[in-house]
Design an enzyme around this catalytic site. Structure first.
Site, PDB file in Angstrom:
ATOM      1  N   ASP A  40      -5.900   2.629  -3.446  1.00 14.56           N
ATOM      2  CA  ASP A  40      -7.175   2.593  -2.718  1.00 14.56           C
ATOM      3  C   ASP A  40      -7.403   3.825  -1.834  1.00 14.56           C
ATOM      4  OD1 ASP A  40      -5.268   1.831  -0.869  1.00 14.56           O
ATOM      5  OD2 ASP A  40      -6.265  -0.028  -0.261  1.00 14.56           O
ATOM      6  N   ARG A  41      -6.360   4.639  -1.626  1.00 13.22           N
ATOM      7  CA  ARG A  41      -6.557   5.843  -0.805  1.00 13.22           C
ATOM      8  C   ARG A  41      -6.688   7.089  -1.668  1.00 13.22           C
ATOM      9  NH1 ARG A  41      -2.943   5.579   4.622  1.00 13.22           N
ATOM     10  NH2 ARG A  41      -3.350   3.406   5.101  1.00 13.22           N
ATOM     11  N   SER A  68       0.805  -1.217   0.000  1.00 14.25           N
ATOM     12  CA  SER A  68       0.000   0.000   0.000  1.00 14.25           C
ATOM     13  C   SER A  68       0.842   1.273   0.000  1.00 14.25           C
ATOM     14  CB  SER A  68      -0.961  -0.034   1.183  1.00 14.25           C
ATOM     15  OG  SER A  68      -1.875   1.021   1.080  1.00 14.25           O
ATOM     16  N   HIS A  69       0.713   2.058   1.056  1.00 17.76           N
ATOM     17  CA  HIS A  69       1.376   3.361   1.121  1.00 17.76           C
ATOM     18  C   HIS A  69       2.812   3.274   1.637  1.00 17.76           C
ATOM     19  CE1 HIS A  69      -0.576   2.226   4.764  1.00 17.76           C
ATOM     20  NE2 HIS A  69       0.300   2.944   5.435  1.00 17.76           N
ATOM     21  N   ASP A  86      -1.170   1.476  -3.918  1.00 23.18           N
ATOM     22  CA  ASP A  86      -2.050   0.512  -4.581  1.00 23.18           C
ATOM     23  C   ASP A  86      -3.387   1.114  -5.014  1.00 23.18           C
ATOM     24  OD1 ASP A  86      -2.747   0.774  -1.864  1.00 23.18           O
ATOM     25  OD2 ASP A  86      -3.688  -1.198  -1.826  1.00 23.18           O
ATOM     26  N   ASP A 124      -2.605   6.470  -3.175  1.00 17.90           N
ATOM     27  CA  ASP A 124      -1.442   5.797  -2.582  1.00 17.90           C
ATOM     28  C   ASP A 124      -0.887   4.719  -3.513  1.00 17.90           C
ATOM     29  OD1 ASP A 124      -3.474   3.934  -2.297  1.00 17.90           O
ATOM     30  OD2 ASP A 124      -2.706   3.179  -0.395  1.00 17.90           O
ATOM     31  N   LYS A 130     -11.646   0.065  -0.606  1.00 21.55           N
ATOM     32  CA  LYS A 130     -11.705   1.500  -0.769  1.00 21.55           C
ATOM     33  C   LYS A 130     -11.140   1.837  -2.145  1.00 21.55           C
ATOM     34  CE  LYS A 130      -7.595   2.145   2.200  1.00 21.55           C
ATOM     35  NZ  LYS A 130      -7.407   0.909   2.967  1.00 21.55           N
TER      36      LYS A 130
HETATM   37  C1  VG1 Z   1      -3.867   1.861   8.250  1.00 17.28           C
HETATM   38  C2  VG1 Z   1      -5.068   2.778   8.398  1.00 17.28           C
HETATM   39  C3  VG1 Z   1      -6.341   1.988   8.195  1.00 17.28           C
HETATM   40  C4  VG1 Z   1      -6.295   1.298   6.814  1.00 17.28           C
HETATM   41  C5  VG1 Z   1      -5.042   0.453   6.709  1.00 17.28           C
HETATM   42  C6  VG1 Z   1      -4.879  -0.163   5.332  1.00 17.28           C
HETATM   43  O1  VG1 Z   1      -3.924   0.835   9.223  1.00 17.28           O
HETATM   44  O2  VG1 Z   1      -5.071   3.402   9.653  1.00 17.28           O
HETATM   45  O3  VG1 Z   1      -7.447   2.846   8.297  1.00 17.28           O
HETATM   46  O4  VG1 Z   1      -7.418   0.492   6.635  1.00 17.28           O
HETATM   47  O5  VG1 Z   1      -3.891   1.246   6.964  1.00 17.28           O
HETATM   48  O6  VG1 Z   1      -4.804   0.806   4.336  1.00 17.28           O
HETATM   49  P1  VG1 Z   1      -3.087   0.894  10.594  1.00 17.28           P
HETATM   50  O7  VG1 Z   1      -3.361  -0.419  11.264  1.00 17.28           O
HETATM   51  O8  VG1 Z   1      -1.671   1.117  10.216  1.00 17.28           O
HETATM   52  O9  VG1 Z   1      -3.630   2.073  11.358  1.00 17.28           O
HETATM   53  V1  VG1 Z   1      -3.991   0.477   2.920  1.00 17.28           V
HETATM   54  O10 VG1 Z   1      -4.134   1.774   1.935  1.00 17.28           O
HETATM   55  O11 VG1 Z   1      -2.616  -0.163   3.495  1.00 17.28           O
HETATM   56  O12 VG1 Z   1      -4.749  -0.952   2.276  1.00 17.28           O
HETATM   57 CO    CO Z   2      -3.522   1.389   0.046  1.00 19.35          CO
END
Ligand code: VG1
Ligand code: CO
Length: 546
Positions: free
Chosen positions: A284-285, A116-117, A282, A280, A379
């Site tokens: 989704d954000r 992801s990010h 992937d 981000d 998302k």
């Molecule tokens: C973070 C965010 C959460 C989100 C998750 C995955 O998790 O706070 O809201 O769903 O990332 O997002 P955490 O446990 O680090 O707070 V992504 O864009 O990685 O699929």
């Molecule tokens: Co993501």
């Protein structure tokens, strides 16, 4: 070249393959440890029901390790009797587009390769996420079972060396497995065209309405170029950093004010753009910006809910809305005024899946720049961008005016999240456990000039299947509706990350135009005093403030 199934044995199982908030996320180096990736894939292929004879959607955000992983998954799938793999040119597939493909092609499951990010590259992170037949992240019951399987694995099965070509659409076979490479963008665009009024948006963008979209050298570049510059007619160059790179150009593909500061400066300080957005790694954000206007993600969900009737895909009304617990209650107030059911779930998209599948909600979102709907089960960053553009095309008002009108109708939830990243794990857990132990005695105590009304550790009973999820974050709920929440991240790979969520509501008659950090100042000071954040983390200020 060996062909046919090989049985590889492991000296001992890998003990650290527990999936976090979204999948297994580790350093690229860890994933390059011999047999490490294979071990987790084996656990998935042994555990996901119906996988033999089924269809698997596979793709990722293009980061370092993506192509290699697709090759490994295909060879292992062939050895496990999977009938078909659906993957994409270059292996490029955003998380929302993967969710859509799983649904469109009635796949058994999906494997999405992304951290992801988190930064990518040989020194960055890699990740493997598993999605179910509904297109959404696997529920905890399944990820727990995959983890349990990984704990006692003594070997894995893989087809001997075969090279897979992902360069263009086409069909290949590995044994009885069919590997189909398709364009990863087409189906997603077709879905967006069903939901949004492309003529209206195009009318806006072809006028004097400069926009800047930052793909951060991650997966959304090809999607955004086709959508924004291709179909909708935004001028060439509107999509910035649009070529996916294995290391995201050395950047941190996290669309927030810290890591997407170039885009933020363009919109918040400059005068050249009316609308800005970023996604981000992937895809989704989403971060949404207007001219001199930052839209807090919690507010974004509330504004989309309040304006959904302007958008064709949602004009028939909403079944309900949901937000994750740390997300502000801005959407709750809108839902209440519109007479819509509203749900509060733990962090992570998997918890929205049951509500969406049961038709109980249409829109949902998280404070962490995540927004989505029942169109898929993840998302969806570009979906949120199009939703906003559709609203702007209909209302033809500056974003700052839309926000001001929203607050004067519903009141404003001042909101901020403070992240303390990569702190020592012991310090983070020590801090957290201490506050948790203090909680029962905190009720009735003074805090930031208010009184603590409730102090608990958030637990959730799924209204659809009755499953209970506990330990989801320490809440201090104050007598005036303000609150502070502490959580430890489940997606980091270095040390621990402490998240402090701060929220305070001002009704329409109150002061709606303060700086959020000032409006929340007394809460910020009080939680630092109570939890000894600076002292215990050794950090003067948070790494990221949203
Ligand atoms: C973070 C965010 C959460 C989100 C998750 C995955 O998790 O706070 O809201 O769903 O990332 O997002 P955490 O446990 O680090 O707070 V992504 O864009 O990685 O699929
Ligand atoms: Co993501």
């Amino acid at each position: 070249m060996t062909s046919g199934v090989l049985q590889i044995s492991l000296d001992q199982p890998f003990k650290d393959q527990k999936p976090g908030t979204s999948g297994l996320r580790k350093s690229s180096r860890q994933f390059e440890t011999p047999h490490y990736l294979e071990s987790f894939i084996e656990a998935i292929l042994r555990t996901v029901p119906g996988i033999a004879g089924g269809t698997l959607v596979v793709g990722g955000d293009g980061r370092y390790g993506n192509r290699r992983a697709i090759g490994v998954i295909a060879r292992m799938a062939a050895a496990h009797g999977v009938a078909r793999i659906l993957t994409t040119t270059g292996g490029i597939l955003s998380t929302p587009a993967a969710s859509n493909l799983i649904r469109q092609h009635q796949a058994t499951a999906g494997i999405i390769l992304s951290a992801s990010h988190n930064p990518g590259g040989p020194d960055g992170d890699f990740g493997v996420k598993v999605n179910g037949a509904n297109g959404g992240p696997a529920p905890e019951s399944l990820t727990d079972a995959i983890y349990a399987c990984s704990q006692q694995l003594d070997g894995y099965r893989i087809w001997g060396d075969v090279s897979l070509s992902l360069d263009q659409p086409g069909q290949q076979t590995i044994g009885a497995l069919q590997v189909q490479v398709i364009d990863g963008v087409d189906d997603y665009i077709a879905l967006m065209q069903k939901l949004f009024d492309f003529d209206q948006i195009s009318d806006l963008l072809r006028g004097d309405y400069p926009i800047a979209f930052d793909a951060m050298h991650a997966v959304t570049g090809p999607y955004a170029k086709r959508l924004l510059e291709g179909l909708l007619g935004a001028p060439a160059g509107s999509v910035r950093n649009g070529i996916p790179l294995e290391d995201f150009g050395g950047g941190h593909p996290d669309p927030n004010l810290t890591y997407a500061h170039e885009l933020a400066d363009l919109l918040l300080k400059g005068d050249g753009y009316r609308f800005g957005a970023a996604c981000d790694g992937d895809g989704d954000r989403n971060m949404i910006l207007g001219h001199h206007c930052f839209v807090n993600p919690s507010d974004s969900l509330a504004v989309l809910t309040a304006n959904a009737s302007l958008v064709p895909g949602y004009a028939d009304g909403l079944a309900g809305v949901a937000r994750s617990m740390p997300t502000s209650a801005a959407a709750d107030v809108v839902a209440q005024q519109l007479g819509l059911p509203c749900f509060e779930t733990p962090t992570g998209w998997k918890f929205f899946g049951n509500l969406l599948d049961a038709g109980r909600i249409t829109l949902c979102g998280e404070e962490s720049f995540g927004t989505g709907s029942n169109h898929i089960r993840e998302k969806d960053g570009l979906w949120a961008v199009l939703f906003w553009l559709n609203i702007l095309a209909r209302r033809r008002e500056p974003m700052s005016q839309i926000m001001a009108e929203h607050w004067s109708r519903f009141g404003r939830h001042y909101y901020s999240r403070h992240d303390y990243e990569a702190i020592a794990s012991d310090a983070a857990h020590g801090l957290y456990d201490r506050v948790k132990a203090m909680q029962p005695a905190l009720v009735g105590q003074a805090f930031a000039g208010r009184t603590i009304a409730t102090a608990d550790d958030f637990a959730y009973t799924d209204p659809v299947d009755g499953s209970l999820t506990s330990g989801q974050g320490l809440r201090l709920l104050l007598d005036d509706g303000s609150r502070v929440v502490l959580r430890l991240s489940g997606t980091g790979t270095q040390g621990a990350t402490l998240r402090v969520y701060l929220e305070s509501y001002v009704p329409p008659s109150g002061n709606l135009a303060q700086d959020p950090q000032l409006a929340l100042g007394s809460l910020i000071t009080a939680i630092d005093g109570l939890a000894e954040i600076k002292n215990r983390t050794g950090m003067d200020r948070p790494t990221v403030i949203t």
